[in-house]
Write a protein that holds these residues in place. Structure first.
Motif, PDB file in Angstrom:
ATOM      1  N   GLY A 145      14.917   2.023  -5.927  1.00  0.00           N
ATOM      2  CA  GLY A 145      14.477   1.191  -7.048  1.00  0.00           C
ATOM      3  C   GLY A 145      13.747   1.997  -8.118  1.00  0.00           C
ATOM      4  O   GLY A 145      13.670   3.222  -8.074  1.00  0.00           O
ATOM      5  N   GLU A 146      13.189   1.266  -9.062  1.00  0.00           N
ATOM      6  CA  GLU A 146      12.485   1.869 -10.173  1.00  0.00           C
ATOM      7  C   GLU A 146      11.192   2.530  -9.703  1.00  0.00           C
ATOM      8  O   GLU A 146      10.534   2.061  -8.793  1.00  0.00           O
ATOM      9  CB  GLU A 146      12.147   0.786 -11.205  1.00  0.00           C
ATOM     10  CG  GLU A 146      11.516   1.309 -12.470  1.00  0.00           C
ATOM     11  CD  GLU A 146      11.276   0.210 -13.479  1.00  0.00           C
ATOM     12  OE1 GLU A 146      10.379   0.395 -14.330  1.00  0.00           O
ATOM     13  OE2 GLU A 146      11.956  -0.824 -13.438  1.00  0.00           O
ATOM     14  N   VAL A 147      10.843   3.642 -10.362  1.00  0.00           N
ATOM     15  CA  VAL A 147       9.618   4.386 -10.066  1.00  0.00           C
ATOM     16  C   VAL A 147       8.826   4.508 -11.360  1.00  0.00           C
ATOM     17  O   VAL A 147       9.372   4.852 -12.398  1.00  0.00           O
ATOM     18  CB  VAL A 147       9.946   5.776  -9.481  1.00  0.00           C
ATOM     19  CG1 VAL A 147       8.686   6.602  -9.306  1.00  0.00           C
ATOM     20  CG2 VAL A 147      10.684   5.645  -8.168  1.00  0.00           C
ATOM     21  N   ILE A 148       7.541   4.218 -11.276  1.00  0.00           N
ATOM     22  CA  ILE A 148       6.625   4.328 -12.418  1.00  0.00           C
ATOM     23  C   ILE A 148       6.027   5.723 -12.408  1.00  0.00           C
ATOM     24  O   ILE A 148       5.524   6.180 -11.384  1.00  0.00           O
ATOM     25  CB  ILE A 148       5.497   3.275 -12.320  1.00  0.00           C
ATOM     26  CG1 ILE A 148       6.045   1.868 -12.133  1.00  0.00           C
ATOM     27  CG2 ILE A 148       4.548   3.387 -13.499  1.00  0.00           C
ATOM     28  CD1 ILE A 148       6.836   1.344 -13.277  1.00  0.00           C
ATOM     29  N   LYS A 149       6.048   6.377 -13.572  1.00  0.00           N
ATOM     30  CA  LYS A 149       5.441   7.718 -13.686  1.00  0.00           C
ATOM     31  C   LYS A 149       4.379   7.706 -14.753  1.00  0.00           C
ATOM     32  O   LYS A 149       4.393   6.958 -15.656  1.00  0.00           O
ATOM     33  CB  LYS A 149       6.503   8.758 -14.026  1.00  0.00           C
ATOM     34  CG  LYS A 149       7.485   8.955 -12.891  1.00  0.00           C
ATOM     35  CD  LYS A 149       8.439  10.056 -13.184  1.00  0.00           C
ATOM     36  CE  LYS A 149       9.382  10.240 -12.006  1.00  0.00           C
ATOM     37  NZ  LYS A 149      10.224  11.362 -12.108  1.00  0.00           N
ATOM     38  N   ILE A 151       0.837  -1.202   0.000  1.00  0.00           N
ATOM     39  CA  ILE A 151       0.000   0.000   0.000  1.00  0.00           C
ATOM     40  C   ILE A 151       0.870   1.249   0.000  1.00  0.00           C
ATOM     41  O   ILE A 151       1.805   1.383   0.784  1.00  0.00           O
ATOM     42  CB  ILE A 151      -0.896   0.068   1.258  1.00  0.00           C
ATOM     43  CG1 ILE A 151      -1.745  -1.178   1.416  1.00  0.00           C
ATOM     44  CG2 ILE A 151      -1.778   1.315   1.206  1.00  0.00           C
ATOM     45  CD1 ILE A 151      -2.504  -1.214   2.726  1.00  0.00           C
ATOM     46  N   ASP A 152       0.536   2.187  -0.881  1.00  0.00           N
ATOM     47  CA  ASP A 152       1.131   3.516  -0.901  1.00  0.00           C
ATOM     48  C   ASP A 152       0.063   4.454  -0.346  1.00  0.00           C
ATOM     49  O   ASP A 152      -1.006   4.611  -0.946  1.00  0.00           O
ATOM     50  CB  ASP A 152       1.499   3.898  -2.335  1.00  0.00           C
ATOM     51  CG  ASP A 152       2.245   5.219  -2.451  1.00  0.00           C
ATOM     52  OD1 ASP A 152       1.955   6.146  -1.660  1.00  0.00           O
ATOM     53  OD2 ASP A 152       3.096   5.326  -3.342  1.00  0.00           O
ATOM     54  N   VAL A 153       0.314   5.052   0.825  1.00  0.00           N
ATOM     55  CA  VAL A 153      -0.713   5.865   1.484  1.00  0.00           C
ATOM     56  C   VAL A 153      -0.582   7.362   1.201  1.00  0.00           C
ATOM     57  O   VAL A 153      -1.227   8.174   1.849  1.00  0.00           O
ATOM     58  CB  VAL A 153      -0.752   5.611   3.018  1.00  0.00           C
ATOM     59  CG1 VAL A 153      -1.179   4.197   3.312  1.00  0.00           C
ATOM     60  CG2 VAL A 153       0.573   5.937   3.681  1.00  0.00           C
ATOM     61  N   ARG A 154       0.209   7.704   0.187  1.00  0.00           N
ATOM     62  CA  ARG A 154       0.275   9.119  -0.212  1.00  0.00           C
ATOM     63  C   ARG A 154      -1.009   9.507  -0.942  1.00  0.00           C
ATOM     64  O   ARG A 154      -1.763   8.646  -1.403  1.00  0.00           O
ATOM     65  CB  ARG A 154       1.483   9.361  -1.132  1.00  0.00           C
ATOM     66  CG  ARG A 154       2.811   9.105  -0.444  1.00  0.00           C
ATOM     67  CD  ARG A 154       3.980   9.263  -1.385  1.00  0.00           C
ATOM     68  NE  ARG A 154       3.872   8.266  -2.452  1.00  0.00           N
ATOM     69  CZ  ARG A 154       4.406   8.424  -3.656  1.00  0.00           C
ATOM     70  NH1 ARG A 154       5.059   9.525  -3.976  1.00  0.00           N
ATOM     71  NH2 ARG A 154       4.280   7.476  -4.571  1.00  0.00           N
ATOM     72  N   TYR A 194       1.057  10.018  -5.742  1.00  0.00           N
ATOM     73  CA  TYR A 194       1.198   8.680  -6.308  1.00  0.00           C
ATOM     74  C   TYR A 194       1.406   8.752  -7.819  1.00  0.00           C
ATOM     75  O   TYR A 194       2.276   8.083  -8.382  1.00  0.00           O
ATOM     76  CB  TYR A 194      -0.044   7.862  -5.962  1.00  0.00           C
ATOM     77  CG  TYR A 194      -0.048   6.443  -6.469  1.00  0.00           C
ATOM     78  CD1 TYR A 194       0.607   5.429  -5.781  1.00  0.00           C
ATOM     79  CD2 TYR A 194      -0.744   6.102  -7.633  1.00  0.00           C
ATOM     80  CE1 TYR A 194       0.580   4.120  -6.226  1.00  0.00           C
ATOM     81  CE2 TYR A 194      -0.776   4.788  -8.088  1.00  0.00           C
ATOM     82  CZ  TYR A 194      -0.110   3.813  -7.380  1.00  0.00           C
ATOM     83  OH  TYR A 194      -0.132   2.508  -7.832  1.00  0.00           O
ATOM     84  N   ILE A 195       0.605   9.587  -8.489  1.00  0.00           N
ATOM     85  CA  ILE A 195       0.686   9.743  -9.940  1.00  0.00           C
ATOM     86  C   ILE A 195       2.049  10.293 -10.363  1.00  0.00           C
ATOM     87  O   ILE A 195       2.587   9.912 -11.404  1.00  0.00           O
ATOM     88  CB  ILE A 195      -0.456  10.652 -10.454  1.00  0.00           C
ATOM     89  CG1 ILE A 195      -1.800   9.934 -10.298  1.00  0.00           C
ATOM     90  CG2 ILE A 195      -0.234  11.074 -11.900  1.00  0.00           C
ATOM     91  CD1 ILE A 195      -3.007  10.811 -10.510  1.00  0.00           C
ATOM     92  N   GLU A 196       2.640  11.153  -9.544  1.00  0.00           N
ATOM     93  CA  GLU A 196       3.943  11.746  -9.868  1.00  0.00           C
ATOM     94  C   GLU A 196       5.059  10.708  -9.900  1.00  0.00           C
ATOM     95  O   GLU A 196       6.079  10.910 -10.541  1.00  0.00           O
ATOM     96  CB  GLU A 196       4.279  12.851  -8.875  1.00  0.00           C
ATOM     97  CG  GLU A 196       3.424  14.085  -9.028  1.00  0.00           C
ATOM     98  CD  GLU A 196       3.689  15.121  -7.943  1.00  0.00           C
ATOM     99  OE1 GLU A 196       4.597  14.927  -7.115  1.00  0.00           O
ATOM    100  OE2 GLU A 196       2.963  16.130  -7.935  1.00  0.00           O
ATOM    101  N   GLY A 197       4.876   9.597  -9.212  1.00  0.00           N
ATOM    102  CA  GLY A 197       5.861   8.522  -9.215  1.00  0.00           C
ATOM    103  C   GLY A 197       5.595   7.538  -8.102  1.00  0.00           C
ATOM    104  O   GLY A 197       5.446   7.936  -6.946  1.00  0.00           O
ATOM    105  N   HIS A 198       5.498   6.260  -8.453  1.00  0.00           N
ATOM    106  CA  HIS A 198       5.213   5.231  -7.451  1.00  0.00           C
ATOM    107  C   HIS A 198       5.946   3.942  -7.806  1.00  0.00           C
ATOM    108  O   HIS A 198       6.442   3.779  -8.915  1.00  0.00           O
ATOM    109  CB  HIS A 198       3.709   4.978  -7.338  1.00  0.00           C
ATOM    110  CG  HIS A 198       3.086   4.501  -8.614  1.00  0.00           C
ATOM    111  ND1 HIS A 198       2.642   5.369  -9.580  1.00  0.00           N
ATOM    112  CD2 HIS A 198       2.855   3.257  -9.090  1.00  0.00           C
ATOM    113  CE1 HIS A 198       2.160   4.683 -10.597  1.00  0.00           C
ATOM    114  NE2 HIS A 198       2.279   3.381 -10.323  1.00  0.00           N
ATOM    115  N   ILE A 199       5.976   3.039  -6.871  1.00  0.00           N
ATOM    116  CA  ILE A 199       6.607   1.742  -7.049  1.00  0.00           C
ATOM    117  C   ILE A 199       5.588   0.804  -7.689  1.00  0.00           C
ATOM    118  O   ILE A 199       4.432   0.735  -7.251  1.00  0.00           O
ATOM    119  CB  ILE A 199       7.070   1.178  -5.694  1.00  0.00           C
ATOM    120  CG1 ILE A 199       8.079   2.131  -5.047  1.00  0.00           C
ATOM    121  CG2 ILE A 199       7.661  -0.216  -5.865  1.00  0.00           C
ATOM    122  CD1 ILE A 199       8.365   1.827  -3.586  1.00  0.00           C
ATOM    123  N   ASP A 200       6.022   0.106  -8.726  1.00  0.00           N
ATOM    124  CA  ASP A 200       5.146  -0.842  -9.405  1.00  0.00           C
ATOM    125  C   ASP A 200       4.622  -1.877  -8.409  1.00  0.00           C
ATOM    126  O   ASP A 200       5.377  -2.409  -7.603  1.00  0.00           O
ATOM    127  CB  ASP A 200       5.916  -1.542 -10.528  1.00  0.00           C
ATOM    128  CG  ASP A 200       5.018  -2.364 -11.424  1.00  0.00           C
ATOM    129  OD1 ASP A 200       3.823  -2.030 -11.557  1.00  0.00           O
ATOM    130  OD2 ASP A 200       5.519  -3.349 -12.008  1.00  0.00           O
TER     131      ASP A 200
END
Length: 89
Positions: A85-89, A11-14, A19-25
């Protein structure tokens, strides 16, 4: 996250805009501000891994979930600020 043993739920609680600006896959976005409304999405028997920007909101989320009966909770200390690690944008 690539070597998973057992059942994990991430869970990403931001907030959604963060979250849209960059998150973990693989992370599910459930903002802390709406966490109580979406606990039906979080499986109780899994290890719940929680991340935010710095670790503060994820710590708060872990405490909320603990009060709701969740037992296996992992707060990612340092949050996205320390993620290498990698970040999805």
């Amino acid at each position: 996250m690539t070597e998973q043993h057992g059942n994990y739920f991430f869970i990403d609680v931001r907030e959604s805009n963060e979250y849209i600006e960059g998150h973990i896959d693989g992370m599910v976005n459930i903002p802390l501000s709406t966490l109580g409304e979406h606990t039906d999405l979080i499986p109780k028997g899994d290890t719940i891994v929680i991340i935010c920007r710095s670790g503060n909101r994820s710590f708060q989320a872990a405490n909320i979930l603990k009060d709701l009966g969740y037992q296996d909770l992992v707060n990612v200390k340092g949050g996205m600020l320390t993620w290498e690690g990698e970040v999805i944008k």
